[in-house]
Design a protein around this motif. Structure first.
Motif, PDB file in Angstrom:
ATOM      1  N   ALA A 246      55.183  46.100  42.298  1.00 37.72           N
ATOM      2  CA  ALA A 246      54.065  45.177  42.547  1.00 37.72           C
ATOM      3  C   ALA A 246      54.471  43.884  43.246  1.00 37.72           C
ATOM      4  O   ALA A 246      53.629  43.254  43.889  1.00 37.72           O
ATOM      5  N   LEU A 247      55.724  43.484  43.144  1.00 34.13           N
ATOM      6  CA  LEU A 247      56.142  42.200  43.695  1.00 34.13           C
ATOM      7  C   LEU A 247      55.891  42.101  45.198  1.00 34.13           C
ATOM      8  O   LEU A 247      55.523  41.036  45.706  1.00 34.13           O
ATOM      9  N   ARG A 248      56.064  43.200  45.910  1.00 33.72           N
ATOM     10  CA  ARG A 248      55.920  43.138  47.361  1.00 33.72           C
ATOM     11  C   ARG A 248      54.493  42.758  47.783  1.00 33.72           C
ATOM     12  O   ARG A 248      54.282  42.211  48.872  1.00 33.72           O
ATOM     13  N   ASP A 249      53.500  43.034  46.955  1.00 33.38           N
ATOM     14  CA  ASP A 249      52.119  42.681  47.275  1.00 33.38           C
ATOM     15  C   ASP A 249      51.603  41.511  46.443  1.00 33.38           C
ATOM     16  O   ASP A 249      50.453  41.093  46.603  1.00 33.38           O
ATOM     17  N   PHE A 250      52.437  40.991  45.565  1.00 30.17           N
ATOM     18  CA  PHE A 250      52.006  39.880  44.709  1.00 30.17           C
ATOM     19  C   PHE A 250      51.562  38.684  45.533  1.00 30.17           C
ATOM     20  O   PHE A 250      50.496  38.112  45.304  1.00 30.17           O
ATOM     21  N   GLY A 251      52.381  38.298  46.520  1.00 35.13           N
ATOM     22  CA  GLY A 251      52.063  37.119  47.300  1.00 35.13           C
ATOM     23  C   GLY A 251      50.756  37.241  48.044  1.00 35.13           C
ATOM     24  O   GLY A 251      49.900  36.347  47.998  1.00 35.13           O
ATOM     25  N   ASN A 252      50.566  38.364  48.717  1.00 38.46           N
ATOM     26  CA  ASN A 252      49.352  38.546  49.519  1.00 38.46           C
ATOM     27  C   ASN A 252      48.080  38.415  48.700  1.00 38.46           C
ATOM     28  O   ASN A 252      47.075  37.879  49.175  1.00 38.46           O
ATOM     29  N   TYR A 253      48.116  38.919  47.459  1.00 38.52           N
ATOM     30  CA  TYR A 253      46.877  39.040  46.690  1.00 38.52           C
ATOM     31  C   TYR A 253      46.902  38.277  45.370  1.00 38.52           C
ATOM     32  O   TYR A 253      46.100  38.571  44.477  1.00 38.52           O
ATOM     33  N   GLN A 254      47.771  37.281  45.244  1.00 42.71           N
ATOM     34  CA  GLN A 254      47.823  36.578  43.961  1.00 42.71           C
ATOM     35  C   GLN A 254      46.560  35.759  43.694  1.00 42.71           C
ATOM     36  O   GLN A 254      46.245  35.451  42.541  1.00 42.71           O
ATOM     37  N   ASP A 255      45.797  35.412  44.733  1.00 42.41           N
ATOM     38  CA  ASP A 255      44.556  34.656  44.555  1.00 42.41           C
ATOM     39  C   ASP A 255      43.320  35.533  44.661  1.00 42.41           C
ATOM     40  O   ASP A 255      42.193  35.029  44.660  1.00 42.41           O
ATOM     41  N   ALA A 256      43.502  36.843  44.741  1.00 45.26           N
ATOM     42  CA  ALA A 256      42.386  37.749  44.994  1.00 45.26           C
ATOM     43  C   ALA A 256      41.607  38.070  43.716  1.00 45.26           C
ATOM     44  O   ALA A 256      42.157  38.113  42.620  1.00 45.26           O
ATOM     45  N   MET A 372      39.403  29.018  39.089  1.00 39.89           N
ATOM     46  CA  MET A 372      38.345  28.917  40.095  1.00 39.89           C
ATOM     47  C   MET A 372      37.079  29.707  39.757  1.00 39.89           C
ATOM     48  O   MET A 372      36.084  29.613  40.476  1.00 39.89           O
ATOM     49  N   VAL A 373      37.116  30.502  38.709  1.00 30.85           N
ATOM     50  CA  VAL A 373      35.903  31.183  38.264  1.00 30.85           C
ATOM     51  C   VAL A 373      35.427  30.545  36.958  1.00 30.85           C
ATOM     52  O   VAL A 373      34.393  29.880  36.907  1.00 30.85           O
ATOM     53  N   ILE A 374      36.204  30.692  35.887  1.00 27.13           N
ATOM     54  CA  ILE A 374      35.787  30.154  34.587  1.00 27.13           C
ATOM     55  C   ILE A 374      35.894  28.626  34.574  1.00 27.13           C
ATOM     56  O   ILE A 374      34.945  27.921  34.226  1.00 27.13           O
ATOM     57  N   GLY A 375      37.056  28.102  34.945  1.00 26.64           N
ATOM     58  CA  GLY A 375      37.257  26.657  34.920  1.00 26.64           C
ATOM     59  C   GLY A 375      36.341  25.927  35.878  1.00 26.64           C
ATOM     60  O   GLY A 375      35.799  24.862  35.553  1.00 26.64           O
ATOM     61  N   ASN A 376      36.180  26.479  37.059  1.00 25.63           N
ATOM     62  CA  ASN A 376      35.298  25.879  38.057  1.00 25.63           C
ATOM     63  C   ASN A 376      33.859  25.798  37.534  1.00 25.63           C
ATOM     64  O   ASN A 376      33.184  24.769  37.677  1.00 25.63           O
ATOM     65  N   PHE A 377      33.387  26.862  36.910  1.00 30.62           N
ATOM     66  CA  PHE A 377      32.041  26.828  36.346  1.00 30.62           C
ATOM     67  C   PHE A 377      31.935  25.759  35.263  1.00 30.62           C
ATOM     68  O   PHE A 377      30.954  24.997  35.216  1.00 30.62           O
ATOM     69  N   ALA A 378      32.931  25.696  34.381  1.00 35.70           N
ATOM     70  CA  ALA A 378      32.907  24.701  33.308  1.00 35.70           C
ATOM     71  C   ALA A 378      32.911  23.284  33.878  1.00 35.70           C
ATOM     72  O   ALA A 378      32.223  22.394  33.356  1.00 35.70           O
ATOM     73  N   LEU A 379      33.673  23.067  34.938  1.00 35.58           N
ATOM     74  CA  LEU A 379      33.714  21.757  35.592  1.00 35.58           C
ATOM     75  C   LEU A 379      32.361  21.412  36.199  1.00 35.58           C
ATOM     76  O   LEU A 379      31.825  20.318  35.969  1.00 35.58           O
ATOM     77  N   LEU A 380      31.798  22.322  36.991  1.00 33.72           N
ATOM     78  CA  LEU A 380      30.536  22.053  37.673  1.00 33.72           C
ATOM     79  C   LEU A 380      29.391  21.843  36.686  1.00 33.72           C
ATOM     80  O   LEU A 380      28.510  21.000  36.907  1.00 33.72           O
ATOM     81  N   ALA A 426      36.873  21.927  42.463  1.00 35.92           N
ATOM     82  CA  ALA A 426      35.477  22.338  42.494  1.00 35.92           C
ATOM     83  C   ALA A 426      35.222  23.167  43.741  1.00 35.92           C
ATOM     84  O   ALA A 426      35.729  22.854  44.821  1.00 35.92           O
ATOM     85  N   ALA A 427      34.434  24.226  43.587  1.00 32.23           N
ATOM     86  CA  ALA A 427      34.144  25.091  44.734  1.00 32.23           C
ATOM     87  C   ALA A 427      32.800  25.765  44.548  1.00 32.23           C
ATOM     88  O   ALA A 427      32.339  25.988  43.420  1.00 32.23           O
ATOM     89  N   SER A 428      32.187  26.119  45.642  1.00 28.21           N
ATOM     90  CA  SER A 428      30.908  26.833  45.615  1.00 28.21           C
ATOM     91  C   SER A 428      31.147  28.338  45.581  1.00 28.21           C
ATOM     92  O   SER A 428      32.293  28.807  45.563  1.00 28.21           O
ATOM     93  N   GLY A 429      30.046  29.088  45.621  1.00 30.10           N
ATOM     94  CA  GLY A 429      30.155  30.542  45.619  1.00 30.10           C
ATOM     95  C   GLY A 429      30.832  31.109  46.847  1.00 30.10           C
ATOM     96  O   GLY A 429      31.332  32.239  46.820  1.00 30.10           O
ATOM     97  N   LYS A 430      30.891  30.341  47.917  1.00 33.31           N
ATOM     98  CA  LYS A 430      31.532  30.838  49.132  1.00 33.31           C
ATOM     99  C   LYS A 430      33.023  31.086  48.914  1.00 33.31           C
ATOM    100  O   LYS A 430      33.589  32.032  49.484  1.00 33.31           O
ATOM    101  N   TYR A 431      33.657  30.249  48.112  1.00 32.72           N
ATOM    102  CA  TYR A 431      35.078  30.468  47.814  1.00 32.72           C
ATOM    103  C   TYR A 431      35.262  31.800  47.093  1.00 32.72           C
ATOM    104  O   TYR A 431      36.141  32.589  47.434  1.00 32.72           O
ATOM    105  N   ILE A 432      34.441  32.040  46.099  1.00 34.11           N
ATOM    106  CA  ILE A 432      34.563  33.262  45.309  1.00 34.11           C
ATOM    107  C   ILE A 432      34.292  34.490  46.179  1.00 34.11           C
ATOM    108  O   ILE A 432      34.979  35.511  46.073  1.00 34.11           O
ATOM    109  N   TYR A 457      26.705  28.840  41.430  1.00 31.79           N
ATOM    110  CA  TYR A 457      27.835  27.982  41.804  1.00 31.79           C
ATOM    111  C   TYR A 457      27.452  27.031  42.946  1.00 31.79           C
ATOM    112  O   TYR A 457      27.990  25.923  43.027  1.00 31.79           O
ATOM    113  N   ASN A 458      26.551  27.449  43.821  1.00 31.38           N
ATOM    114  CA  ASN A 458      26.230  26.643  44.993  1.00 31.38           C
ATOM    115  C   ASN A 458      25.495  25.356  44.633  1.00 31.38           C
ATOM    116  O   ASN A 458      25.913  24.255  44.993  1.00 31.38           O
ATOM    117  N   SER A 459      24.387  25.480  43.917  1.00 29.95           N
ATOM    118  CA  SER A 459      23.653  24.268  43.548  1.00 29.95           C
ATOM    119  C   SER A 459      24.440  23.432  42.552  1.00 29.95           C
ATOM    120  O   SER A 459      24.406  22.189  42.605  1.00 29.95           O
TER     121      SER A 459
END
Length: 509
Positions: A246-256, A372-380, A426-432, A457-459
């Motif tokens: 898995a390491l060879r693809d970890f970097g490419n998709y660690q934020d996916a 960016m999903v759970i924490g971002n929602f809690a922040l917004l 903080a980020a909108s739905g476009k990031y997700i 997420y947008n509003s």
């Protein structure tokens, strides 16, 4: 022969490199491990976490006995209320004249243990946990005189200190310290996610699963899916598999973000590091060796090592530097009650439902899901900082306060007045939408900000910008966004804020 010492090992210190085992005399000293109710229940810990720690403790005690140590082991069934009570009883059983323990990773426990000597009437020695790569003094020395504690500069110093990913001139391999820009790929099911090997469940673990099923029936965690290693050898096998497959693809998709797999190409070793089954420097060296042997890109190796050598050590330093007052910080005075569905994952927001459900069922979510999903929602949404931090501490297998609190309060919620992060995440739905394929399975549209079917997420993003614009205007990285918002037509802004109010009144039920 000198008087025996009672050497206490905590459930997150299950390493033969534990300082209390250094110079221990098997013929004289006693080792104490205890499954105590206070530690198992101060938050509703995920049942995967309780099984992992109890089973790993029982396996570790067996290993110590095989090495000739005299071990006092208190199982949960014995009803030991606290570590103090376990130490008190252990002293009587062993006739020891002193207690030796490696300093705990949580402030509340450290304060408690500092009172033990007077209460127990024997010497109580607290050893520094030197299994971390930066001591508390190391971090304080680095932090001294700095106005901002940016992880990147701490990380570079750690790279130099441990000579990881450096060339012969002691400069960073590839000419750059950080390859994060190359590790942000979104997921569109481009390749197949490898199937992770099953972990064998032995009799000890089966007994612990039955115990936890009975005694913690209301806690989160689907134990029919338990798949964690409970020994150092088992954890090493998991790391070996990751480096090979898995390491060879970890970097490419660690934020996916992916519908197909909760694990993706992540290491799934943080829980083993945090309880002592793996040692951080050895892990970093193994990943560096994998890169040098051509098994992964430099970006993948650097991104992985940064999480351990940089981030893990940095958040621990922040924790001890800022406690105890750190836990009381709340930049935005966020006080909305945590929605009940945080404990059920019953929400129509697909990305959030997926992240919550796997967190509750498996005790796992990767860093983008947490931030960016759970924490971002809690922040917004302005969810109560203390409640959110307690939720994170409860649901994740790798959560201990020293690592959870800075990551949640500081990074996810920007609740520490910018001590850790240079801006709110903080980020909108476009990031997700950009990071994965959850939006295709969601009833909400990430391209829509108001009206039925608009992504919440947008509003909520613009609602957050609007209500905190005075604070955000002073932030160099957020000022332009606030300025652009203020330039929009007043009626446009009002429509979005009003829709955000409606979301807060309905989605948070």
């Amino acid at each position: 022969m000198s008087a025996p010492t009672l050497r206490l090992i905590l459930g997150d210190q299950l390493s033969l490199a534990n300082p209390v085992l250094v110079n221990a005399d098997p013929k004289r000293d006693w080792i104490l491990l205890a499954e105590v109710s206070e530690e198992a229940s101060y938050v509703p810990h995920n049942r995967h976490k309780i099984v992992l720690i109890f089973s790993a403790m029982r396996h570790f005690s067996a290993e110590l006995r095989e090495r000739g140590f005299k071990v006092i082991y208190r199982s949960f069934e014995e009803g030991v209320p606290s570590l103090y009570a376990a130490a008190e009883a252990g002293l009587k059983e062993s006739s020891a004249q002193a207690v030796l323990v490696t300093a705990p990773g949580e402030h509340r426990l450290l304060v408690d243990m500092q009172s033990w000597e007077s209460k127990l009437g024997v010497t109580v020695l607290l050893q520094e946990d030197d299994r971390f790569l930066a001591s508390r003094d190391d971090f304080e020395s680095w932090a001294s005189g700095r106005k901002q504690f940016r992880m990147e500069y701490f990380y570079r110093d750690m790279r130099r200190r441990y000579r990881l990913l450096l060339n012969e001139e002691r400069e960073p391999e590839g000419g750059k310290w950080n390859y994060d820009a190359e590790n942000r790929g979104g997921w569109r099911a481009q390749i197949t996610v490898p199937e992770r090997p099953a972990v064998a469940i032995d009799d000890i673990t089966r007994e612990v699963i039955a115990l936890v099923d009975q005694c913690f029936s209301s806690n989160p965690g689907d134990l029919s899916q338990f798949r964690l290693a409970v020994t150092a050898a088992g954890a090493q096998s998991q790391l070996d598999w990751f480096c090979e497959h898995a390491l060879r693809d970890f970097g490419n998709y660690q934020d996916a973000l992916a519908e197909e797999s909760p694990w993706m190409f992540h290491g799934l070793i943080s829980m083993y590091l945090n309880i002592g089954l793996l040692e951080p420097l050895a892990v970093c060296e193994q990943v560096e060796a994998a890169w040098r042997d051509g098994h992964c890109s430099l970006a993948a190796a650097e991104g992985f090592i940064r999480q351990i050598l940089g981030w893990r050590e940095y958040v621990r330093g922040i924790y001890w530097h800022a406690m105890p007052g750190y836990a009381e910080r709340n930049t935005f005075e966020a006080k909305r009650a945590l929605p009940p569905w945080f404990w059920t994952a019953d929400t129509d927001m697909r990305c959030l439902s997926q992240a919550l459900s796997q967190s509750l069922e498996l005790g796992y979510a990767h860093h983008i899901q947490r931030l960016m999903v759970i924490g971002n929602f809690a922040l917004l949404a302005g969810l109560d900082v203390t409640e959110v931090c307690q939720w994170y501490l409860a649901v994740y297998v790798d959560a201990f306060e020293w690592v959870e609190l800075p990551n949640t309060l500081g990074m996810a919620l920007h609740g520490d007045h910018g001590l850790m992060a240079s801006k709110p995440y903080a980020a909108s739905g476009k990031y997700i939408q950009r990071q994965g394929n959850h939006c295709k399975a969601c009833r909400y549209d990430p391209k829509q900000t108001t009206g039925e079917g608009a992504c919440p997420y947008n509003s909520l993003y613009w609602h957050f910008i609007d209500r905190h614009q005075d604070y955000l205007t002073k932030n160099a990285r957020m000022g332009l966004i606030v300025g652009a918002w203020k330039k929009r037509d007043a009626s446009y802004r009002k429509a979005i804020v009003d829709w955000g109010d409606r979301i807060l009144a309905t989605v948070l039920d």
